[in-house]
Write a protein that holds these residues in place. Structure first.
Motif, mmCIF file in Angstrom:
data_model
loop_
_atom_site.group_PDB
_atom_site.id
_atom_site.type_symbol
_atom_site.label_atom_id
_atom_site.label_comp_id
_atom_site.label_asym_id
_atom_site.label_seq_id
_atom_site.Cartn_x
_atom_site.Cartn_y
_atom_site.Cartn_z
ATOM 1 N N ARG A 70 -11.980 -2.465 3.483
ATOM 2 C CA ARG A 70 -11.458 -1.335 2.725
ATOM 3 C C ARG A 70 -10.149 -0.843 3.342
ATOM 4 N N ALA A 71 -9.256 -0.389 2.491
ATOM 5 C CA ALA A 71 -8.018 0.261 2.943
ATOM 6 C C ALA A 71 -8.186 1.764 2.786
ATOM 7 N N LEU A 72 -7.761 2.502 3.789
ATOM 8 C CA LEU A 72 -7.940 3.962 3.783
ATOM 9 C C LEU A 72 -6.682 4.614 4.317
ATOM 10 N N ARG A 73 -6.128 5.521 3.545
ATOM 11 C CA ARG A 73 -4.976 6.303 4.002
ATOM 12 C C ARG A 73 -5.465 7.676 4.435
ATOM 13 N N LEU A 74 -4.963 8.120 5.587
ATOM 14 C CA LEU A 74 -5.297 9.425 6.137
ATOM 15 C C LEU A 74 -4.011 10.150 6.504
ATOM 16 N N PRO A 75 -4.023 11.469 6.532
ATOM 17 C CA PRO A 75 -2.824 12.199 6.959
ATOM 18 C C PRO A 75 -2.349 11.706 8.324
ATOM 19 N N ALA A 76 -1.046 11.746 8.520
ATOM 20 C CA ALA A 76 -0.464 11.227 9.754
ATOM 21 C C ALA A 76 -1.142 11.850 10.967
ATOM 22 N N GLY A 77 -1.530 11.007 11.899
ATOM 23 C CA GLY A 77 -2.208 11.452 13.111
ATOM 24 C C GLY A 77 -3.712 11.404 13.018
ATOM 25 N N GLN A 78 -4.271 11.481 11.801
ATOM 26 C CA GLN A 78 -5.720 11.456 11.647
ATOM 27 C C GLN A 78 -6.281 10.065 11.912
ATOM 28 N N GLY A 79 -5.481 9.045 11.706
ATOM 29 C CA GLY A 79 -5.954 7.696 11.978
ATOM 30 C C GLY A 79 -6.304 7.514 13.447
ATOM 31 N N ARG A 80 -5.479 8.064 14.332
ATOM 32 C CA ARG A 80 -5.770 7.968 15.751
ATOM 33 C C ARG A 80 -7.087 8.671 16.079
ATOM 34 N N LEU A 81 -7.271 9.850 15.508
ATOM 35 C CA LEU A 81 -8.488 10.608 15.786
ATOM 36 C C LEU A 81 -9.719 9.856 15.297
ATOM 37 N N LEU A 82 -9.609 9.264 14.093
ATOM 38 C CA LEU A 82 -10.751 8.530 13.563
ATOM 39 C C LEU A 82 -11.044 7.300 14.424
ATOM 40 N N ARG A 83 -10.003 6.594 14.799
ATOM 41 C CA ARG A 83 -10.208 5.410 15.638
ATOM 42 C C ARG A 83 -10.857 5.797 16.959
ATOM 43 N N GLN A 84 -10.381 6.886 17.569
ATOM 44 C CA GLN A 84 -10.957 7.317 18.837
ATOM 45 C C GLN A 84 -12.383 7.796 18.669
ATOM 46 N N ALA A 85 -12.645 8.473 17.537
ATOM 47 C CA ALA A 85 -13.998 8.977 17.296
ATOM 48 C C ALA A 85 -14.993 7.837 17.183
ATOM 49 N N VAL A 119 -12.297 1.179 13.756
ATOM 50 C CA VAL A 119 -11.230 1.439 12.791
ATOM 51 C C VAL A 119 -9.996 0.650 13.204
ATOM 52 N N ASN A 120 -9.467 -0.153 12.281
ATOM 53 C CA ASN A 120 -8.202 -0.854 12.516
ATOM 54 C C ASN A 120 -7.073 0.032 12.006
ATOM 55 N N LEU A 121 -6.402 0.702 12.924
ATOM 56 C CA LEU A 121 -5.285 1.573 12.556
ATOM 57 C C LEU A 121 -4.047 0.697 12.382
ATOM 58 N N ALA A 122 -3.867 0.186 11.173
ATOM 59 C CA ALA A 122 -2.790 -0.769 10.909
ATOM 60 C C ALA A 122 -1.415 -0.114 10.936
ATOM 61 N N VAL A 123 -1.321 1.111 10.424
ATOM 62 C CA VAL A 123 -0.051 1.847 10.424
ATOM 63 C C VAL A 123 -0.321 3.218 11.008
ATOM 64 N N ASP A 124 0.286 3.501 12.119
ATOM 65 C CA ASP A 124 0.091 4.770 12.819
ATOM 66 C C ASP A 124 1.368 5.594 12.730
ATOM 67 N N ASN A 125 1.349 6.647 11.953
ATOM 68 C CA ASN A 125 2.507 7.518 11.803
ATOM 69 C C ASN A 125 2.363 8.807 12.591
ATOM 70 N N GLY A 126 1.351 8.880 13.439
ATOM 71 C CA GLY A 126 1.200 10.052 14.277
ATOM 72 C C GLY A 126 2.382 10.199 15.220
#
Length: 837
Positions: A104-119, A316-323
């Motif tokens: 699945r592809a999932l877009r999250l607000p910038a910076g939230q991807g890092r938090l999800l991956r860490q969580a 979580v594979n954070l493919a694009v990190d805009n944080g």
């Protein structure tokens, strides 16, 4: 009074920039000023319009020469526009437990991807630490012991009944590694060996066999009765473990669910995926519990491998990190390939042997287009076209504005999504919408070739950013050039320039443009000259870190550049000095003139003289261009000769029909001739041959001719004049040498200082003409008689003044009489020929 050639003074031969008008003592004063788009106002307006336009198909196509600053200026504009745009969302890829081959592809607000991956990473670490701890706790062990004890009581009771059943039949049950062994007993209750059992009476052996069969049947009934009890025990233990572990899993997922609970477009999709993660973990509780038992090491290693595989699916594979961004992304893709631009799926070192369906979601890597979502990407069309199959995928992406990362090895999918036939069953990530502004750089030829060959793709690039190769010079552009020099010094750590050095740099930009009123837009060449001039300054003053670059340093850098490139030029001029190349620098000659040519080596241009000769005699063939006849001339040169022929025919139309054979050739020319800048010289050589008037050999000629005798401007004028001056200076200037150039080329003159000095001293001359009549008069010293309107006036007055034209006319009339006489002679001889019957 007919017009005559005009000699130019030294100040007319070059634009000189006054350093005092630049308004600074050192370029260090200009470092704080913004760098403008020097001379590219049209391109700047187009670029800002296109970058700000937030509509589909308004991508930018940037046209311009290499070195014009097109890439750096567009990058600068992209950064400025990106700073005004919002930060785009992160892009994550998640393992789909229901369809593992389609992450699945999932877009999250910038910076939230890092938090999800860490969580999710913390969740795995936490569960690996807490689950064994809780399963080893006294409360869990006590509850598990009670369940086990209850089952063991039931088992012991059933086993006791089974033992009693066996003893009643003189049999003994022995349990060994989970198996039940039956042994017959003797009269005294002792176990019988196999040998003893075989020597028993037949009646006893038959009884033993019947009793053993009965016992085996009883054992089977025992096993059937214990299976549900075992299942009940295992279910109770699983329920107990689930009761302990479920809260741990839920607590471990709490941070991730907190992200899903935020107001985000895809929060619902994230919550659904986290439900999948929870079910997968609770469905594999046994993997969370360390193994204790037989073959403990191997079994524990297998459990760890299975647990790692399970937790990998939960990552979580954070493919694009805009944080951490403050604006939209700007990507310059200097090496566009399928993997780097479209993304890739990496199967690792064992990709050939591994099952492609087992590829981990972490193997998905985003390409430049995905990373540029919400912002800008700069590409070069030549690079895209050079990579086989890449441009069609870019075209499909432009059409669909959707991108699916595909397995490059199997070419799974395309830029627009969808898998191709024969693709291995690897990962097929979910396609995602991509909003990106593409800035495509190419040449003018590439732009129009794209329009012709691929109009659909060309329609996507509706903003044309056209960089000029030169621009009108003003005081503002001169100051902007100085600011450019200041920025170069700061960026490259160079010593700053004084105003005299900058003035010379500006003059050199006029020289590169071949125009006193325009500057060259190829600032890469200017930057190179800045760097090399600074190097000359440091060589001159190695101990003085504050020394400014002077005009002498710029002149030294220019001289060094010339020395690195002019070996061919010097070798050719050596042939003049040694007499191998026949060029007359003094005196006069009939039917012979020195023309000015330019030799372009690609990275260096220089001028070199060439002798043109013409011969004429009576005949009917007309004008013959020898270079054309031997296929050594190009189409432009051939066109010039045909124009010359048309003008000559019109000039002597009153002598029609012309009875003329004439030949023109470039002497000692073996590499071919192109261009029409020698058409005036060819005309002068031909008129000299017809009139018998000699031409001055010290004056070299360049200029194109139209059908009305007007002299048109030519290219490479500075190199041509300097090449002739170099030849004359080597032989010794005597005051008679010079050049004859079109008057319309005067604005293009940016001649070197030695020529200006020679002109000031009267040792060299630069003459300009508007009409060929002025040039022939200068070269012969006689009136041309061919100025516009002169022929009609001469006919009306029955003027027999000896002019160049009248002398040529007399020759042509003599040619016609000769041809007529030859024709009568041949006709008379033909009449006296004997007839054959």
């Amino acid at each position: 009074m007919p017009a005559s050639a005009r000699a130019l003074s030294a100040h007319q031969l070059r634009l000189t920039v006054d350093p005092a008008t630049l308004g600074f003592a050192s370029t260090a004063e200009l470092t704080g000023l913004p760098l403008p788009w020097i001379g590219q106002e049209r391109a700047e307006a187009a670029a800002r319009f296109g970058l700000a336009m937030q509509q589909p198909d308004y991508h930018l196509f940037v046209l311009g020469d290499v070195g014009s600053g097109r890439a750096s200026l567009l990058h600068q504009a992209m950064l400025a526009e990106a700073a005004r745009r919002p930060v785009p969302p992160d892009l994550c890829y998640l393992h789909d437990f229901d369809a593992p081959e389609r992450p699945r592809a999932l877009r999250l607000p910038a910076g939230q991807g890092r938090l999800l991956r860490q969580a999710l990473a913390d969740m795995g670490t936490r569960l690996e630490a807490e689950v064994p701890q809780h399963l080893a706790g006294p409360a869990f062990l006590a509850d598990a012991a009670r369940i086990e004890q209850r089952w063991q009581v039931q088992e012991r009771e059933a086993l006791a009944a089974l033992d009693a059943f066996a003893l009643a039949r003189q049999l003994r049950l022995v349990r060994d590694n989970g198996q039940m062994l039956v042994t017959p007993l003797g009269p005294r209750g002792q176990p019988l060996s196999d040998a003893e059992a075989r020597v028993q009476p037949p009646e006893r052996r038959a009884a033993i066999e019947r009793d053993e069969d009965a016992l085996r049947s009883e054992i089977e009934r025992f096993a059937q009765a214990m299976r549900p009890l075992e299942r009940e025990r295992d279910a109770a233990l699983d329920t107990l473990r689930s009761t302990v572990i479920t809260p741990l899993v839920q607590q471990a997922l709490q941070a991730a669910r907190g992200i899903a609970g935020q107001q985000a477009p895809h929060a619902g999709r994230l919550a659904q995926w986290l439900d999948q993660v929870e079910r997968a973990l609770l469905g594999s509780i046994d993997l969370l519990e360390p193994y204790y038992g037989d073959n403990e090491a191997d079994a524990e290693a297998d459990r760890r491998d299975d647990l790692d595989a399970l937790l990998a699916k939960c990552r979580v594979n954070l493919a694009v990190d805009n944080g951490g961004r403050t604006g939209a992304p700007v990507i310059v893709e200097d090496n566009p390939q399928l993997r780097s631009l479209m993304g890739s799926i990496d199967h690792g070192a064992n990709a050939d042997d591994a099952d492609p369906g087992q590829a981990d979601v972490s193997a998905i890597h985003a390409g430049s287009l995905l990373r540029a979502h919400g912002g800008f990407i700069l590409l070069h069309l030549h690079d895209l076209a050079a990579e086989e199959g890449l441009w069609p995928r870019v075209r499909r992406f432009l059409r669909s504005r959707r991108l699916q990362i595909s397995d490059e090895a199997g070419a799974a999918g395309s830029a627009g999504g969808g898998a191709s036939a024969g693709t291995p069953a690897g990962l097929q990530p979910e396609p995602v919408d991509v909003d990106v502004k593409i800035v495509l750089i190419g040449s003018v030829d590439e732009f129009y070739a794209l329009q012709d060959s691929d109009p659909e793709a060309a329609r996507r690039f509706r903003v044309k950013v056209d960089f000029a190769d030169r621009f009108i010079a003003t005081s503002a552009s001169h100051r902007a050039t100085a600011i450019f020099v200041a920025h170069c010094c700061v960026q490259r750590g160079l010593p700053h320039f004084g105003p005299e050095a900058v003035a010379l740099l500006i003059e050199q930009s006029h020289r590169e443009a071949d125009d006193q009123g325009r500057q060259s837009a190829r600032f890469a060449q200017a930057e190179a000259l800045v760097i090399e001039s600074a190097a000359m300054c440091r060589m001159r003053s190695p101990a003085d870190a504050t020394a400014l670059v002077k005009a002498a340093d710029v002149q030294a850098a220019l001289a060094a550049q010339r020395l690195r490139h002019n070996q061919t030029e010097e070798e050719l001029h050596q042939t003049l000095a040694e007499g191998e190349c026949l060029i007359s620098l003094q005196g006069t000659a009939v039917g012979q003139v020195n023309a000015l040519s330019q030799i372009d080596l690609g990275d260096y241009r220089f001028g070199f003289p060439v002798r043109i000769t013409a011969r004429s005699f009576a005949g009917q063939e007309g004008l013959l261009n020898i270079d054309r006849e031997v296929h050594m001339s190009g189409p432009i040169h051939d066109k010039g000769v045909l124009i010359l022929h048309g003008y000559l025919t019109a000039l002597f139309s009153h002598v029609a029909p012309l009875a003329l054979n004439a030949s023109i050739v470039f002497e000692q020319e073996y590499s071919g001739v192109e261009g029409d800048s020698a058409s005036c010289a060819e005309l002068y050589a031909l008129l000299s041959s017809l009139s018998g008037l000699p031409l001055r050999q010290g004056i070299a000629v360049t200029g194109a001719l139209n059908q009305h005798g007007e002299v048109l401007p030519v290219g490479g004028i500075n190199e041509k004049i300097e090449g002739w001056f170099q030849a004359c200076a080597a032989a010794g200037l005597d005051g008679t040498q010079g050049v004859l150039i079109p008057a319309r080329n005067q604005r293009h003159l940016m001649l070197s200082r030695p020529i200006l000095n020679a002109v000031e001293r009267g040792l060299f001359h630069v003459h300009t003409v508007q009409h060929v009549s002025e040039g022939i008069a200068l070269l012969t010293g006689e009136a041309s008689g061919m100025a516009p309107g002169a022929l009609l006036a001469a006919d009306a007055a029955d003027d027999v003044t000896q002019t160049v034209l009248s002398r040529a006319e007399q020759t042509l009339r003599a040619y016609r009489r000769a041809c007529q006489s030859a024709g009568h002679t041949r006709a008379g001889r033909a009449g006296r020929r004997p007839r054959r019957d």
